[in-house]
Structure formats: structure tokens, C-alpha cells
Design a protein around this motif. Structure first.
Motif, short mmCIF file in Angstrom:
data_model
loop_
_atom_site.label_atom_id
_atom_site.label_comp_id
_atom_site.label_asym_id
_atom_site.label_seq_id
_atom_site.Cartn_x
_atom_site.Cartn_y
_atom_site.Cartn_z
N UNK A 1 6.19 -0.57 7.86
CA UNK A 1 6.14 0.86 6.96
C UNK A 1 7.60 0.76 6.42
N UNK A 2 7.84 1.05 4.94
CA UNK A 2 9.15 1.19 4.33
C UNK A 2 9.21 2.58 3.95
N UNK A 3 10.18 3.57 4.38
CA UNK A 3 10.07 4.77 3.77
C UNK A 3 10.62 4.99 2.66
N UNK B 1 0.86 -1.17 0.07
CA UNK B 1 -0.10 0.18 -0.08
C UNK B 1 0.76 1.19 -0.19
N UNK B 2 1.06 1.85 -1.39
CA UNK B 2 2.19 2.82 -1.47
C UNK B 2 1.40 4.14 -1.16
N UNK C 1 5.63 2.79 1.62
CA UNK C 1 5.04 1.79 1.49
C UNK C 1 4.51 1.02 2.76
N UNK C 2 3.49 0.91 2.97
CA UNK C 2 3.07 -0.02 4.19
C UNK C 2 2.79 -1.49 3.46
N UNK C 3 4.00 -2.47 3.84
CA UNK C 3 4.17 -3.53 3.16
C UNK C 3 3.41 -4.66 4.00
N UNK D 1 10.58 -6.69 11.85
CA UNK D 1 9.07 -6.78 11.81
C UNK D 1 8.41 -7.32 13.09
N UNK D 2 7.09 -7.02 13.27
CA UNK D 2 6.46 -7.42 14.78
C UNK D 2 4.97 -7.76 14.33
#
Lengths: 299, 299
Positions: free
Chosen positions: B277-279, B244-245, B252-254, B271-272
Motif C-alpha cells: 500500500x502506497x499512501x 489499484x488506486x 494505491x495498492x501496488x 515488502x513482504x
């Protein structure tokens, strides 16, 4: 100087070499050839005072612009990193990155380059002369069925810049430079431009040589037929064809070993020996390989 | 009128549709799309008063110019006779005849067409507006790593002709037209742009949606995760990823289902939960598929 090489296909011809030189010159890259140049190309380079490019038989680690070809099988050994392709052939290319590709269905790569860089070419007599030579070579002085109106129009413009007043005479002189087979071993003559095909699982080889005097071929008929037989028997061919194409008379003396019925069907002729004269036939790609393949597919 | 159709890839986007319309208009061909157009493209067409092209879901017997794609798998059904290709993607094309092909490694096919026909485009406000829309769409308003300086320069010129004074605002309005996921089924959102990959024999699916308001995605987090699990279990995926970019926040929220360690290794993150979130990550092609593939190849 740039470390990018512009290079044509293996067994270089005049279009591939001259296109590489001109494109490299305009872009500031280095021209190269994938093998030694032939006498026709030598004639063109001499005529316009341009040195022969570096021979690069292995291109490992180099960044390449491919001219006049795109299929993997025709590339110089070690070709990996490709930056661009300028061509006039059918496309059979798969590459992981988007790159610059420009292909037009005209008679020579030289025509494509002349269209891409009209100003640079008009300002440089040698570039114009080399591209003119390449067009005349690849279109067999406009007699090949691959010739388009654009090739003729561009050639006229290039001739003006290059100071060539009689295009046909220049074309014949160019062709003559490699057309004589006097003193050349038959194996060399047959293999100077030879392609293997797979027609419905059968291996067929077709070689072609252009001559300006077909008598030179007739005089050595037995030599050619013996060599074709040897080739067929030793290399597993179902048929071997050799086209001696007379560019002045505009036709081909087609020598063959294999099933005569295939030749009779393909060209709608009667044959009574190891060869037959086919008037108007100039192109292996358009006029010989397709009808022979058709007979194999039907048979 | 000509019987040649200009058509883009399946699951048409704004670049593929607008490029087809402009190229067809300039050449006197017919524009078509391989499926219904999306809301973003609709917005662009409305903005510049251009009708939607004919939907051609089977192109049997038609002569085609392909824009914005070249690979067989992306073509409209029934595509056989191809006259030309205008594109900006990697090449994976094999065709028996020489045809016109022009590809440049820029951010959109619209940029390529604007460069090919500068005069025609400058003289036509609608053409300029459609090509501008296509560039903004494909480069995600110049934020995609596929963007080149040429895309930006050409877009400025097109905006002037099209009467668009604030390019960024226009780009955001364009993107907003299809970006809201409100009321859309999750399956549709995940599949609007979804690709299957084979990473060392394992099947990995990666979908992507651009949003202008990531909160809409967060609100439906459980729905997305449940759907991805369902997809993984029913279709034999080793991993399913959904990007979701957010084109405003530029990241992007991956979402993923599968082995979390692969995501941690690929993006060098902890990750948990089922998403991270990948800026700065905007591109599946350049920033997500390659690092994930690398982990599979190493693992």
C-alpha cells in the motif's frame, strides 16, 4: 527581474527578434537573440526607439521561451530547459514535459503575438511598431504566398497604433535597409539565408536574398556563378541554387549550378545559361524547394 | 455540415471524448471517438443529455482535429491530414505543414478548451457539464499531482453554469460509474489502462485502475497476482505492475511480479508479499514510472 529568456532562431531575422522583444516585454522576461541582428532589424528597432536585445550565443542553464522556431536544429546552442513555444512554423518538437505551446499557420510569429495580447499591444506604440515590422518582413510586404488575411488585418491595426500611415512605403524602407548587396562579399550574400536539403540522398543547397534593385545582382553575375561552383565542388552538393528575389518586381532570378534539366523540369522553363527569371516566385519554402524535390524524387 | 472530425486518443477516456464533443460543437465540426466510450463517460453524457459521438476506428481520408493527444502512437488508425491540435500532454509531433496547435500544461484538455472559449462555454449548460466532468475525471477530483490552480478555478465556474452544487459528490458519482470491478475479468481490469515502458533495455508494464472501494480488489488478490505472473511469463516482461488506486482513500495498492528489491528501492518501503500500500500515490506518470525507471537506470 526574471531569469527567463525569450529567444528566436539562429541567424536572427526581424520576426524572430521583434517577437522575442515584445513577448518578453509583456511577460516580464528578458529578450535575447541567438546571434547579431541584421540591418533590417536594426532599422526597425531604431524607428521605434527600442534597444537591441542581449546576444546569447549559448543558453546553457537558462530557462527559455522559444519564439518563431521549434525544431532542434534551429535552436541556440545549449538550449535545454524550454518553458513555452510561440511559433508559426511546422512542428518538429519532442520534449519530456507538457509545456505551453501556441502555433498558428499565419505569415509571422508577430501576428500570433498580436492576436494573443491585443490590449497590451494596442497600449504600446513601440510593441505595435516592432510587430508591424516583423509582419512586413516575414510576409515580404504581403507578397509571400505564406501571407494570410489575418496578417493583413492585424498589420493595419498595428500601423494605426504605431503611427505608420503608408504601410507599403514603410515596408519598402525596411526591406531596403538590408537589401543592397553593394560592397558585400558574394559569400555573405549567398549565406545570409541558406538551407541544406536532402533530396533522395542528394545534397542540395538553396540560398535566398531579397533585393529591391535586381540590377545590383546582374552586375555581379559572374561573381555569383563562380562562387556557387566553388561551393558545389568543395562541399559535395549535387546542386546549389541561389535565389535573388526582387520584392518590387515580384520575381526571382534563380542562379544554379548542377544539372540544368532539373531546373527546366521543376519550373517548366527553358534555360540557356546559369540563371533564369521566375516571375511571381518569392518563397523558397513554398515555390522552390518543393518542385525541385519533386524532380529528384521522380528522377 | 463540415467534414472535419474532432477526435481524441485510442482507448478513449472522459477528457478525450468530452473535449472532442465541445470543441466540435463550438467550431461546427463533427465529434468522434477512436473506440467505444467507457461507463464513466457514458455517465457524464447521460447527466447532461448529450448523445455519444460517432465511433471512427479508421480515419483514412478524413481531416482531423486531435484533442487530448499528439503522439503518433496514440492516434486513431488512418490519421493523416491533421488540421489542429488542442492538448495538455508533452509534445512528440512532427508534421510537414504549419498547423494550429495549442497546448497548456494543465490537468485536462477540458481546462484548455474552457479557457479558449469562455463565452461559448458559459452560454451552454451541456458544454460546461461535459468539460467539468472531464476535468474531474482527468485530475481524479483534483487529487492527481497534475492538477493546477487553473483546473480548480475553471471547474468552479463550470459547475455554476452546469448546475452542479457539490463538485466532489458529482466527481465521486462520476468515478463510481466505472470504478467497480465486480464481475469484470481481471485481464480487462488490468488492461483498461496499461502502458509498456523500456527501462534500460528491460520491458516493464504498468497498468492502473481507479476504484472507490479497494476491498473489491483485495477480495480478488490471488486472481490479480496469478494474471500478472501469466502476463510476465508469456510476454517477456522483466516486471509487471498493477496499480489499484483508491481515489477516496487517496493511495494505491501496488501489485507487482518481478524483483521485489526494485519496488523496495523505488518507493523506499519493505515488502513482504506480492503487493504494498502506497499512501498518497495517485499518478502512474508522476509517481510510479519515474522512481521505477530510476532504479533500473542505477542498477
Amino acid at each position: 527581474m526574471s531569469d527567463i529568456y525569450v529567444i528566436g532562431h539562429k541567424a536572427p531575422d526581424t520576426d524572430t527578434v521583434c517577437s522575442a522583444i515584445v513577448y518578453a516585454g509583456i511577460k516580464g522576461y528578458k529578450p535575447a537573440t541567438a546571434g547579431p541582428i541584421n540591418e533590417e532589424t536594426e532599422f526597425a528597432l531604431k524607428q521605434f526607439g527600442v534597444p537591441a536585445p542581449e546576444v546569447l550565443e549559448n543558453a546553457s542553464g537558462k530557462t527559455l521561451v522559444l519564439v518563431d522556431h521549434n525544431e532542434p536544429g534551429q535552436r541556440v546552442d545549449g538550449a535545454e530547459k524550454i518553458l513555452a513555444i510561440i511559433d508559426h512554423h511546422k512542428m518538429n518538437f519532442n520534449y519530456p514535459d507538457p509545456i505551453f505551446i501556441h502555433v498558428e499557420p499565419v505569415g509571422s510569429t508577430a501576428t500570433v503575438i498580436a492576436k494573443m495580447f491585443p490590449n497590451e499591444v494596442k497600449a504600446n506604440k513601440a510593441y505595435a511598431g516592432l510587430l508591424l515590422s516583423a509582419i512586413l518582413s516575414d510576409t515580404v510586404i504581403f507578397k509571400s504566398p505564406t501571407t494570410t488575411e489575418e496578417d493583413k488585418k492585424i498589420a493595419q491595426e498595428l500601423a494605426q497604433v504605431a503611427g505608420i500611415s503608408d504601410i507599403t512605403k514603410f515596408g519598402v524602407d525596411l526591406k531596403k535597409a538590408k537589401a543592397s548587396i553593394k560592397g558585400k562579399p558574394v559569400a555573405d550574400v549567398v549565406h545570409v539565408d541558406f538551407k541544406d536539403y536532402d533530396f533522395k540522398g542528394k545534397k542540395v543547397g538553396i540560398g535566398q536574398t531579397e533585393v529591391v534593385d535586381i540590377e545590383e545582382v546582374y552586375e555581379r553575375k559572374d561573381e555569383f556563378v563562380n562562387y556557387l561552383n566553388e561551393l558545389k565542388n568543395s562541399k559535395g552538393y549535387d546542386m546549389v541554387i541561389f535565389m535573388a528575389t526582387d520584392i518590387i518586381k515580384e520575381g526571382t532570378e534563380l542562379y544554379y549550378v548542377g544539372n540544368a534539366a532539373i531546373i527546366e523540369k521543376a519550373f517548366n522553363v527553358k534555360v540557356s545559361g546559369p540563371s533564369v527569371w521566375l516571375p511571381g516566385v518569392m518563397s523558397r519554402k513554398k515555390q522552390v524547394a518543393p518542385p525541385v524535390e519533386k524532380v529528384y524524387l521522380e528522377g
